[in-house]
Design an enzyme around this catalytic site. Structure first.
Site, PDB file in Angstrom:
ATOM      1  N   SER A 216       7.898   0.366  11.105  1.00 37.38           N
ATOM      2  CA  SER A 216       6.844   0.712  10.157  1.00 37.38           C
ATOM      3  C   SER A 216       6.081  -0.517   9.714  1.00 37.38           C
ATOM      4  O   SER A 216       6.618  -1.638   9.674  1.00 37.38           O
ATOM      5  CB  SER A 216       7.462   1.383   8.932  1.00 37.38           C
ATOM      6  OG  SER A 216       6.547   1.485   7.867  1.00 37.38           O
TER       7      SER A 216
ATOM      8  N   TYR B 137      12.578   1.415   1.726  1.00 38.40           N
ATOM      9  CA  TYR B 137      12.200   1.936   3.039  1.00 38.40           C
ATOM     10  C   TYR B 137      11.791   0.807   3.982  1.00 38.40           C
ATOM     11  O   TYR B 137      12.289   0.698   5.108  1.00 38.40           O
ATOM     12  CB  TYR B 137      11.056   2.940   2.893  1.00 38.40           C
ATOM     13  CG  TYR B 137      10.437   3.336   4.211  1.00 38.40           C
ATOM     14  CD1 TYR B 137      11.122   4.148   5.102  1.00 38.40           C
ATOM     15  CD2 TYR B 137       9.168   2.895   4.571  1.00 38.40           C
ATOM     16  CE1 TYR B 137      10.571   4.509   6.324  1.00 38.40           C
ATOM     17  CE2 TYR B 137       8.600   3.251   5.783  1.00 38.40           C
ATOM     18  CZ  TYR B 137       9.297   4.059   6.656  1.00 38.40           C
ATOM     19  OH  TYR B 137       8.740   4.404   7.860  1.00 38.40           O
TER      20      TYR B 137
ATOM     21  N   LYS C  69      13.744  -0.587   7.466  1.00 40.45           N
ATOM     22  CA  LYS C  69      13.113  -0.658   8.782  1.00 40.45           C
ATOM     23  C   LYS C  69      13.243  -2.070   9.365  1.00 40.45           C
ATOM     24  O   LYS C  69      13.485  -2.242  10.562  1.00 40.45           O
ATOM     25  CB  LYS C  69      11.646  -0.241   8.694  1.00 40.45           C
ATOM     26  CG  LYS C  69      11.440   1.248   8.534  1.00 40.45           C
ATOM     27  CD  LYS C  69      11.996   2.011   9.729  1.00 40.45           C
ATOM     28  CE  LYS C  69      11.733   3.493   9.645  1.00 40.45           C
ATOM     29  NZ  LYS C  69      12.236   4.239  10.815  1.00 40.45           N
TER      30      LYS C  69
END
Length: 320
Positions: free
Chosen positions: A117, A141, A145
């Site tokens: 991402s 998040y 990643k």
């Protein structure tokens, strides 16, 4: 031999499944349906309803099917919500990836394409993000990643795992009317729901140093993103080298106002967006350079902004 797609019943994953099938590659899907939809997976594709945290389910899958490689998309993908649920995010995205890599090692599977991402970059201080741009994630998040990328790199050094991570920004549109973005947090579904409810979408700030005063971001069509996963998989199968990471970016981006204008054209619903104050921390421009992916994966933006909006809107209307 097949490619395993984790999270293959989700929005992006289901497009990857169909792209792989179109490339004459067999597919197996594992998805716990926490955010995916069983009907997004073709009926003739082997499907395992399980979490990648379930080691027994993974071992059984690898025992039952001859797997060439893995496209890993399963995970908790909501950056904002990850701040509220950090432990859940780490469990799904980090512990889950560890479990998957361990099962792959036990099964002797040595290829993986990882769905990473742009969240790994945090708030970039450069106008054009490259793979060399500093990684400073600002949410659990984004952190997970980046850790996923580290895990692949470490496993590659330890076992010879062939891997690449695709970093992409705002994925939108639909490649098939029966596949749509059902996220409660992504921009396009939020705008569509607002318009259907008679509410006016907002633009946060119109005084940025950009051509029309609104923030510029990268938006990429989901079918183009899916095609990049297939290209990476085929390159691995051919024994050709891949880079550790690739950005899937437009190199130009679109402004929020341009998105809203495309929404009017694509939906046929006329509205004048409400101008709200800037949100703290929003950079004026965040756009990625996709040159490296273009060189190795044939990456290209093949859909216009109007096509992104109209395809997404058509899928929403089809689902009614």
């Amino acid at each position: 031999m097949s490619w395993l797609v984790t999270g293959g019943a989700g929005y992006i994953g289901s497009h990857v499944v169909r792209a792989l099938l179109s490339a004459d590659l067999d597919v197996v899907v594992i998805d716990d349906l926490s955010s995916g939809h069983r009907e997004f997976v073709p009926a003739d594709v082997p499907f395992v309803d399980a979490s990648i945290l379930d080691a027994k389910a993974l071992d059984a899958l690898f025992d039952r099917h001859e797997i060439d490689g893995v496209v890993h998309l399963a995970g908790y993908k909501y950056a904002g919500e990850s701040v509220k649920r950090p432990l859940h995010t780490y469990d799904q995205n980090v512990t889950g990836t560890v479990a998957l890599l361990a099962a792959m090692e036990r099964a002797g599977v040595t290829r993986i394409v990882f769905s990473s991402s742009a969240g790994v970059y945090g708030t970039p201080t450069v106008e054009l993000v490259t793979e060399a741009t500093a990684t400073t994630p600002e949410s659990p998040y984004g952190e997970t990643k980046l850790i996923g990328e580290w895990l692949l790199a470490d496993q590659g050094r330890a076992t010879g795992l062939v891997h690449t991570s695709l970093r992409y920004f705002n994925v939108v549109g639909s490649g098939s009317v029966e596949l749509r973005d059902t996220s409660p947090h992504n921009l396009f579904p939020l705008v569509f729901r607002a318009l259907e409810a008679g509410r006016v979408p907002k633009i946060f700030g119109d005084d940025y140093p950009t051509p029309d005063g609104t923030c510029v971001r990268d938006y990429v069509h989901v079918a183009d993103v899916a095609a990049a996963h297939v290209a990476a998989a085929r390159r691995m199968l051919a024994g050709e080298a891949v880079e550790p990471v690739y950005n899937l970016g437009s190199g130009e981006g679109s402004s929020v106002k341009e998105i809203m204008d495309a929404m009017v054209r694509g939906t046929g619903i006329r509205f004048d967006p409400e101008i709200a104050p800037r949100r703290p921390g929003d950079p004026a421009r965040t756009v990625a350079d996709g040159a490296l992916a273009a060189r190795d994966l044939g990456w290209a933006m093949t859909h216009t902004l109007d096509e992104m909006v109209s395809s997404a809107w058509e899928a929403v209307r089809w689902a009614r």
